[in-house]
Design an enzyme around this catalytic site. Structure first.
Site, short mmCIF file in Angstrom:
data_model
loop_
_atom_site.label_atom_id
_atom_site.label_comp_id
_atom_site.label_asym_id
_atom_site.label_seq_id
_atom_site.Cartn_x
_atom_site.Cartn_y
_atom_site.Cartn_z
N ASP A 168 7.93 6.29 -19.66
CA ASP A 168 7.17 5.34 -18.85
C ASP A 168 7.47 5.64 -17.38
OD1 ASP A 168 6.31 3.10 -17.43
OD2 ASP A 168 6.86 1.69 -19.01
N HIS A 169 6.46 6.10 -16.68
CA HIS A 169 6.68 6.56 -15.30
C HIS A 169 6.98 5.40 -14.34
CE1 HIS A 169 7.00 9.48 -12.29
NE2 HIS A 169 5.94 10.21 -12.54
#
Ligand code: CAO
Length: 424
Positions: free
Chosen positions: A396-397
Site C-alpha cells: 500500500d503506497h
C-alpha cells in the site's frame, strides 16, 4: 486503562426472542460509537443495535438466527475506562416488510419510492445511500429476500450504483466510477446473439470476496515489487525434514517456511505488519499470517495465529487443517480474522509472477509462484543452476514506499536462502 465491556441488547419495546439477522462486525474490528453492530428483526420491524462507545470487538456472543431480548449480551468491546456493561441505544427501526412510500420523487437517480419499499435494515439503507445504490433495483439474498450488506456492496462494485454517493466517501460512483470519476456504464451485451450460453450464479463466497477485492483494489494504491529467492539449499532441507517426519503424517511444503520468513521480515520492517487508521498507523505486536486457499466455492483466507511462536511442522499441520476446513466450507469467522499479513501461494500450480490484491486492512501481501531452475552468475563468467522462487510483494503506497518494499523482499529472500539469518 483498557476495559472489556459487554454490549447488551437495549430496550426494544415489547419485543422478546427477536432473531438476529445480520452481524456487521467480527472479532478484532474497530468500531466507532454509533456504528451498527447487528440487526434484529421482529415480525414488525428491523432494528440495528449500534455501538454505544468506540472500541475493539474482543468477542461475539451471538450468531445469526439466535433469538435475543433486552439485556442479552451481543459482544464484548475493549474500550477505554467504561462501566462493566453497557446497553446500546437502538437505532430507529425500519419496517420489516414494505414501508409506506414517503417520497415518490427521485433524488440523485434513486427512485425514493422503490427505495423506501425495499426490504432492508437501517444499516444497509445507510450503506446504500453512501454508495449511491438504489435499493429498489436489488434482489436480496437474505432470508425472505432481505437485502444484506453484501448485496449492496456487490451491486455497487459491479457498476450498479446509479446515484451520486453520499458526500465525503470515496466509493463507487455513477456507472461504476470511483470518487466522482465518471466511467462508461458496464457494457450490456446479449451474449446469446453470438452463441449458446448458460447462466451460473456466483457463490455466496465469490460475491463477498468480489466486493472485498474490488474495494481493496479501488481504495488502496497498490504497487507490486517482484524479486526472487534462491532456495537451492532450503529445498533439500525441506525434503529431508519431510523424510524424517514421514511417520507424523505432516507434509511440509515451501509455504510454512515462507510464513517464518514473513515473520522475520515483518519484525524487521514493522510498518508491513500494520493497518491504517485515519492518519495513524496501527503497528501490531502479534504476527498472524493469512494464506489464500483455493476452494470449490472461491477464495478464502484462513489465518494462522502467532506464527512467531510456532515451529514449521506445527504451522504445516495447522495449515493443512485450515485448508481442509476451507475446502469443506467449515471455516469459522475467528479462523479467518485477525490476520496481519497474507501470503498467496500459487507455487503448487505454476506461473512466474502475479500482482496479488492486498487483504485490507492489511498493508501488504506476498505472492509466490512455482520455483524453477535458473542459470545464475555472480561474475558474468561462470554460471550455476539455482532453484529460484519468484516473489511478488504488493504494498500500500500510502504506508510503504518502494525502497522499503525492495528491502523487505531482499530480506525475505535472504532468509529463505539461509534460514540462519533469522537468528540475527
Ligand atoms: N514451487 C514449487 N513447488 C511448490 C511450491 C513452489 N513455490 N509450492 C508448493 N509446491 C508443491 C508442493 O511441494 C506440492 O508438491 P508435492 O505434491 O510434490 O508434495 C505441490 O506443489 C502442491 O502443493 P499444495 O498447493 O498442496 O501446498 P501448499 O502448502 O503450497 O499450498 C494452499 C497450500 C492451501 C495454499 C494451496 O493448496 C492453495 O489453495 N493454493 C492456491 C492459493 C490461491 O488461489 N492464490 C491466489 C489468490 S489470488 O486469486
Amino acid at each position: 486503562m483498557s476495559n472489556a465491556i459487554d454490549i447488551k441488547v437495549p430496550d426494544i419495546g415489547d419485543f422478546s426472542d427477536v432473531p438476529v439477522i445480520e452481524i456487521f462486525v467480527k472479532v478484532g474490528d474497530t468500531v466507532k460509537a454509533e456504528d451498527p453492530l447487528a440487526s434484529l428483526e421482529s415480525d414488525k420491524a428491523t432494528m440495528d443495535v449500534p455501538a454505544p462507545l468506540s472500541g475493539v470487538v474482543t468477542a461475539i456472543a451471538i450468531k445469526i438466527g439466535d433469538k435475543v431480548s433486552e439485556g442479552s449480551v451481543i459482544l464484548s468491546l475493549a474500550t477505554g475506562d467504561a462501566p462493566a456493561a453497557t446497553v446500546a441505544t437502538p437505532a430507529p427501526a425500519a419496517p420489516a416488510a414494505a414501508e409506506p412510500a414517503q417520497a415518490a420523487a427521485s433524488s440523485g437517480g434513486i427512485d425514493e419510492a422503490a427505495f423506501a419499499l425495499a426490504y432492508a435494515g437501517p444499516a444497509v439503507r445507510k450503506l446504500a445511500r453512501e454508495l449511491g445504490v438504489d435499493l429498489g433495483k436489488l434482489k436480496g439474498t437474505g432470508d425472505h429476500g432481505r437485502i444484506v450488506r453484501a448485496d449492496v456492496e456487490a451491486f455497487a462494485t459491479s457498476g450498479g450504483a446509479t446515484a451520486a454517493p453520499a458526500a465525503g466517501k470515496a466509493t463507487a460512483a455513477p456507472g461504476g466510477g470511483v470518487g466522482g470519476i465518471d466511467l462508461l456504464p458496464w457494457p450490456k451485451v446479449d451474449f446469446a446473439k453470438f452463441g449458446p450460453t448458460e447462466r451460473k450464479e456466483l457463490s455466496r463466497i465469490k460475491k463477498i470476496s468480489a466486493a472485498n477485492l474490488h474495494r481493496n483494489w479501488v481504495v488502496i494504491p497498490h504497487v507490486t515489487t517482484h524479486d526472487e529467492a534462491d532456495i537451492t539449499e532450503l529445498e533439500p532441507f525441506r525434503v529431508q525434514m519431510n523424510r524424517e517426519l514421514e511417520k507424523s503424517g505432516v507434509k511440509i511444503s515451501m509455504l510454512p517456511f515462507m510464513m517464518k520468513a514473513a515473520v522475520a521480515a515483518l519484525k524487521k520492517f514493522p510498518e508491513f505488519n500494520a493497518s491504517l487508521d485515519g492518519d495513524a498507523l496501527v503497528l501490531k505486536n502479534y504476527w498472524h499470517i493469512g494464506f489464500a486457499a483455493d476452494t470449490p466455492n472461491g477464495l478464502m483466507v484462513p489465518v494462522i495465529r502467532d506464527v512467531d511462536q510456532k515451529t514449521v511442522p506445527e504451522i504445516a499441520k495447522e495449515m493443512g487443517e485450515l485448508a481442509k476446513l476451507a475446502r469443506e466450507g467449515k471455516l469459522k469467522p475467528d479462523q479467518m480474522s485477525g490476520g496481519t499479513f497474507t501470503i498467496s501461494s500459487l507455487g503448487g500450480i505454476g506461473g512466474i509472477y502475479f500482482t496479488p490484491i492486498i487483504n485490507a486492512p492489511e498493508v501488504a501481501i506476498m505472492g509466490v509462484c512455482k520455483s524453477y531452475w535458473k542459470q545464475h552468475s555472480t561474475d558474468g563468467k561462470t554460471y550455476a543452476s539455482r532453484l529460484t522462487l519468484p516473489l511478488s510483494l504488493s504494498w500500500d503506497h500510502r504506508v510503504i514506499d518502494g525502497a522499503a518494499a525492495a528491502r523487505f523482499n531482499v530480506y525475505f529472500a535472504n532468509v529463505l536462502a539461509d534460514l540462519r539469518r533469522v537468528l540475527f
